[in-house]
Write a protein that holds these residues in place. Structure first.
Motif, mmCIF file in Angstrom:
data_model
loop_
_atom_site.group_PDB
_atom_site.id
_atom_site.type_symbol
_atom_site.label_atom_id
_atom_site.label_comp_id
_atom_site.label_asym_id
_atom_site.label_seq_id
_atom_site.Cartn_x
_atom_site.Cartn_y
_atom_site.Cartn_z
ATOM 1 N N VAL A 67 126.397 39.945 -6.652
ATOM 2 C CA VAL A 67 125.089 40.317 -7.566
ATOM 3 C C VAL A 67 125.306 41.888 -8.185
ATOM 4 C CG1 VAL A 67 123.374 39.224 -5.912
ATOM 5 C CG2 VAL A 67 124.077 41.698 -5.501
ATOM 6 N N PRO A 68 124.576 42.115 -9.285
ATOM 7 C CA PRO A 68 124.891 43.717 -9.685
ATOM 8 C C PRO A 68 124.200 44.486 -8.816
ATOM 9 C CG PRO A 68 123.019 42.592 -11.017
ATOM 10 C CD PRO A 68 123.582 41.301 -9.978
ATOM 11 N N ILE A 69 124.938 45.741 -8.598
ATOM 12 C CA ILE A 69 124.457 46.659 -7.792
ATOM 13 C C ILE A 69 124.508 48.049 -8.573
ATOM 14 C CG2 ILE A 69 125.111 48.417 -5.853
ATOM 15 C CD1 ILE A 69 126.652 46.013 -4.578
ATOM 16 N N LEU A 70 123.136 48.926 -8.280
ATOM 17 C CA LEU A 70 122.701 50.156 -8.644
ATOM 18 C C LEU A 70 122.662 50.994 -7.719
ATOM 19 C CD1 LEU A 70 121.654 51.819 -11.127
ATOM 20 C CD2 LEU A 70 119.510 51.105 -10.579
ATOM 21 N N ILE A 71 123.359 52.327 -7.780
ATOM 22 C CA ILE A 71 123.620 53.278 -6.825
ATOM 23 C C ILE A 71 122.391 54.300 -7.225
ATOM 24 C CG2 ILE A 71 124.795 54.765 -5.625
ATOM 25 C CD1 ILE A 71 127.331 53.160 -6.205
ATOM 26 N N LEU A 72 121.599 54.571 -6.398
ATOM 27 C CA LEU A 72 120.615 55.725 -6.794
ATOM 28 C C LEU A 72 120.756 56.884 -5.625
ATOM 29 C CD1 LEU A 72 117.307 54.113 -7.515
ATOM 30 C CD2 LEU A 72 118.810 55.271 -8.989
ATOM 31 N N GLY A 73 121.045 58.002 -6.174
ATOM 32 C CA GLY A 73 120.979 59.324 -4.992
ATOM 33 C C GLY A 73 119.665 59.941 -5.158
ATOM 34 N N GLY A 74 119.260 61.045 -6.002
ATOM 35 C CA GLY A 74 118.008 61.437 -5.995
ATOM 36 C C GLY A 74 117.131 60.920 -7.208
ATOM 37 N N LEU A 89 121.017 50.381 -4.260
ATOM 38 C CA LEU A 89 121.261 51.347 -2.840
ATOM 39 C C LEU A 89 120.664 52.653 -3.146
ATOM 40 C CD1 LEU A 89 125.078 49.756 -2.224
ATOM 41 C CD2 LEU A 89 122.761 48.957 -1.301
ATOM 42 N N SER A 90 119.666 53.052 -2.512
ATOM 43 C CA SER A 90 119.223 54.268 -2.286
ATOM 44 C C SER A 90 120.016 55.132 -1.256
ATOM 45 C CB SER A 90 117.881 54.225 -2.226
ATOM 46 O OG SER A 90 116.996 55.585 -2.102
ATOM 47 N N VAL A 91 120.732 56.014 -1.632
ATOM 48 C CA VAL A 91 121.448 56.719 -0.645
ATOM 49 C C VAL A 91 120.793 57.528 0.101
ATOM 50 C CG1 VAL A 91 123.925 57.911 -0.180
ATOM 51 C CG2 VAL A 91 123.645 56.131 -2.051
ATOM 52 N N ALA A 92 120.478 57.375 1.331
ATOM 53 C CA ALA A 92 119.947 58.400 2.378
ATOM 54 C C ALA A 92 120.764 58.767 3.469
ATOM 55 C CB ALA A 92 118.832 57.801 2.820
ATOM 56 N N LEU A 93 122.201 58.918 3.431
ATOM 57 C CA LEU A 93 123.074 59.538 4.360
ATOM 58 C C LEU A 93 122.838 60.906 4.318
ATOM 59 C CD1 LEU A 93 126.287 57.646 2.712
ATOM 60 C CD2 LEU A 93 125.131 57.222 5.047
ATOM 61 N N ARG A 94 122.748 61.517 5.732
ATOM 62 C CA ARG A 94 122.312 62.596 6.060
ATOM 63 C C ARG A 94 123.370 63.266 6.864
ATOM 64 N NH1 ARG A 94 117.147 63.716 3.939
ATOM 65 N NH2 ARG A 94 117.765 65.800 4.256
ATOM 66 N N ALA A 110 129.028 67.924 3.514
ATOM 67 C CA ALA A 110 127.449 67.466 3.490
ATOM 68 C C ALA A 110 127.554 65.886 3.187
ATOM 69 C CB ALA A 110 126.654 68.016 2.368
ATOM 70 N N ALA A 111 126.722 65.114 3.733
ATOM 71 C CA ALA A 111 126.657 63.651 3.391
ATOM 72 C C ALA A 111 126.098 63.751 2.007
ATOM 73 C CB ALA A 111 125.678 62.947 4.618
ATOM 74 N N ALA A 112 126.193 62.345 1.615
ATOM 75 C CA ALA A 112 125.907 62.291 0.206
ATOM 76 C C ALA A 112 124.375 62.066 -0.167
ATOM 77 C CB ALA A 112 126.387 60.854 -0.436
ATOM 78 N N GLY A 113 123.463 61.730 0.923
ATOM 79 C CA GLY A 113 122.033 62.023 0.766
ATOM 80 C C GLY A 113 121.349 63.253 0.903
ATOM 81 N N GLU A 114 121.910 64.174 1.286
ATOM 82 C CA GLU A 114 121.198 65.510 1.471
ATOM 83 C C GLU A 114 120.893 66.246 0.236
ATOM 84 O OE1 GLU A 114 120.734 67.775 3.972
ATOM 85 O OE2 GLU A 114 121.675 66.406 5.618
ATOM 86 N N PRO A 115 119.726 66.593 -0.070
ATOM 87 C CA PRO A 115 119.141 67.060 -1.129
ATOM 88 C C PRO A 115 120.028 68.417 -1.506
ATOM 89 C CG PRO A 115 117.471 66.629 0.130
ATOM 90 C CD PRO A 115 118.699 66.489 1.086
ATOM 91 N N TRP A 116 120.616 68.473 -2.848
ATOM 92 C CA TRP A 116 121.692 69.578 -3.135
ATOM 93 C C TRP A 116 121.021 70.993 -3.025
ATOM 94 C CZ3 TRP A 116 126.566 70.441 -4.152
ATOM 95 C CH2 TRP A 116 126.705 71.684 -4.471
ATOM 96 N N GLY A 136 118.866 75.282 -6.843
ATOM 97 C CA GLY A 136 117.802 74.789 -7.954
ATOM 98 C C GLY A 136 118.138 73.464 -8.513
ATOM 99 N N ILE A 137 119.153 72.969 -8.763
ATOM 100 C CA ILE A 137 119.638 71.753 -9.150
ATOM 101 C C ILE A 137 119.152 70.414 -8.592
ATOM 102 C CG2 ILE A 137 121.538 70.168 -10.292
ATOM 103 C CD1 ILE A 137 123.072 72.688 -10.748
ATOM 104 N N PRO A 138 118.266 69.784 -9.159
ATOM 105 C CA PRO A 138 117.679 68.460 -8.502
ATOM 106 C C PRO A 138 118.903 67.518 -8.148
ATOM 107 C CG PRO A 138 117.105 68.300 -10.571
ATOM 108 C CD PRO A 138 117.776 69.700 -10.414
ATOM 109 N N GLY A 139 118.481 66.581 -7.408
ATOM 110 C CA GLY A 139 119.405 65.550 -6.927
ATOM 111 C C GLY A 139 120.093 65.765 -5.546
ATOM 112 N N THR A 140 121.224 64.992 -5.254
ATOM 113 C CA THR A 140 121.598 64.712 -4.019
ATOM 114 C C THR A 140 123.012 65.351 -3.959
ATOM 115 O OG1 THR A 140 122.332 62.481 -4.382
ATOM 116 C CG2 THR A 140 120.176 62.936 -3.084
ATOM 117 N N VAL A 141 123.642 65.497 -2.916
ATOM 118 C CA VAL A 141 124.939 66.090 -2.710
ATOM 119 C C VAL A 141 126.161 64.921 -3.362
ATOM 120 C CG1 VAL A 141 126.934 66.732 -1.095
ATOM 121 C CG2 VAL A 141 124.601 67.472 -0.821
ATOM 122 N N GLY A 142 125.766 63.777 -2.966
ATOM 123 C CA GLY A 142 126.644 62.650 -3.462
ATOM 124 C C GLY A 142 126.628 62.453 -4.833
ATOM 125 N N ALA A 143 125.547 62.900 -5.547
ATOM 126 C CA ALA A 143 125.286 62.519 -6.992
ATOM 127 C C ALA A 143 126.186 63.732 -7.811
ATOM 128 C CB ALA A 143 123.945 62.382 -7.463
#
Length: 384
Positions: A67-74, A89-94, A110-116, A136-143
């Protein structure tokens, strides 16, 4: 686990286990709360990935094999224009920690799901400067590595050490250094690789001939490490920062002061995606770069066009200035509009058609800028 117990704020939860029996697969779920534009599209299936075991469990489940996969950070750098088939896949690794120290550097992870932004603030709380210009940049560390985030004279690649990832085709893990990530202006080997082709893993039909480059489309970043210099040297060569410096009497700011300046400058210019009616994905267009020959041709016709010379001999034009010059600032197309305080931001109140309506506005702006300046503005967020 690296250096432990040196600072009260150091956390070492990155590699902790989890009970994947608690992992829930949500069906036919709205993604409105998973993207900052507020696009109210449906995901066929969604899993919030809380640990690496979740990823391996999914990859071992035949249900999700083709199946197709879409990866979402923030969800702060994606435009969802339609319902999403397959699996999100909503990445919530902390977790975050100090890994090690050298004579000149601190390596922080930092884990990928940490808020940047929270991660940047945490490094300063521990007395480890280096990322303050990126506050102040939105999103996550993994993104962050995906688009090589940058602001106020600093890009992620300037502080990057390495990252870990899982190959979604094979389940294998790997590590990439800066050279292997192919960083450029708002790009990397991951830049256009979030969306996998429907019905198959990207690259599945061909032998892997490109090494790391073939990770586009099927690498889920799990953790990122940064090299922060022990000797603090503020990066101040940006117009808004220089104005703050002048107002402060020219005294060189410490890292926390610079962090505060950046946050204040951003909040004065850019909308908070959480503010009702102002859903957005930050900067919608990249600042275009041109050769010296192209520059001379364009600037001869538009002598006041704001531009910056780069170290590689190219010239960067200010996309916001060009959009404003075309009369788009604060203008609307349906519910989508150009933000009144910064023309590079497009805002929308959200809803089922949010992504498509913002994209239609973006296309109209691109046409105007191209007609007037002969420059094609490239869309910065990923469009699905």
């Amino acid at each position: 686990m690296g250096i432990e117990g040196m600072h009260a704020g150091v956390e070492s939860t990155l590699a902790g286990g989890c009970d994947n029996s608690a992992m829930d697969v949500l069906r036919n779920v709205s993604l409105r709360s998973f993207n900052t534009l507020g696009a109210d599209v449906q995901a066929q299936a969604l899993v919030q990935v809380a640990c690496e075991a979740d990823i391996h469990a999914l990859l071992g489940d035949a249900t999700w094999r083709d199946v197709p996969i879409l990866i979402l950070g923030g969800g702060s750098n994606i435009v969802l224009t339609r319902d999403v088939p397959g699996l999100v896949l909503s990445v919530a690794l902390r977790g975050r920690r100090l890994v090690r120290e050298t004579e000149h550097l601190r390596i922080v992870e930092a884990a990928a799901g940490e808020p940047w932004h929270d991660f940047v603030a945490w490094t300063l709380d521990n007395g480890w400067p280096g990322l303050e210009n990126l506050a102040g940049i939105p999103g996550t560390v993994g993104a962050a590595p995906v688009q090589n985030i940058g602001a106020y004279g600093v890009e992620l690649q300037d502080r990057f050490d390495e990252l870990d990832y899982i190959d979604l085709r094979t389940g294998q893990t790997g590590t990439l250094g800066a050279a292997e990530c192919g960083f450029g202006y708002r790009q990397s080997i991951f830049r256009y690789g979030t969306w996998l082709a429907e019905g198959k893993r990207a690259g599945q039909e061909e032998p892997d001939k490109q090494g790391a480059a073939s990770l586009r489309g099927h690498a889920l970043i799990t953790r990122v490490r940064f090299a922060l210099p022990k000797v603090y040297q503020p990066v101040l060569g940006y117009a808004d920062i220089e104005q703050r410096l002048l107002a402060a009497g020219g005294a060189e700011p410490d890292a926390r002061t610079l962090f505060d300046w950046v946050c204040e400058i951003r909040s004065a210019k850019l909308p908070d995606p959480r503010e009702p009616g102002l859903g957005n994905v930050g900067s919608f267009f990249k600042n275009p770069t041109v050769s010296e020959e192209q520059f001379q041709h364009i600037i001869g016709r538009h002598p006041h066009l704001v531009h910056y010379r780069l170290g590689d001999g190219t010239i960067k034009f200010a996309a916001a200035w060009m959009i404003d010059a075309c009369g788009w600032k604060a203008q609307s197309m349906g519910p989508a509009r150009v933000y009144a305080r910064h023309a590079i931001v497009l805002v929308h109140p959200g809803g089922p058609a949010a992504g498509a309506e913002v994209l239609a506005l973006a296309r109209a702006i691109q046409a105007s800028v191209c007609e007037r300046f002969g420059v094609v503005l490239e869309i910065e967020p990923v469009v699905v």
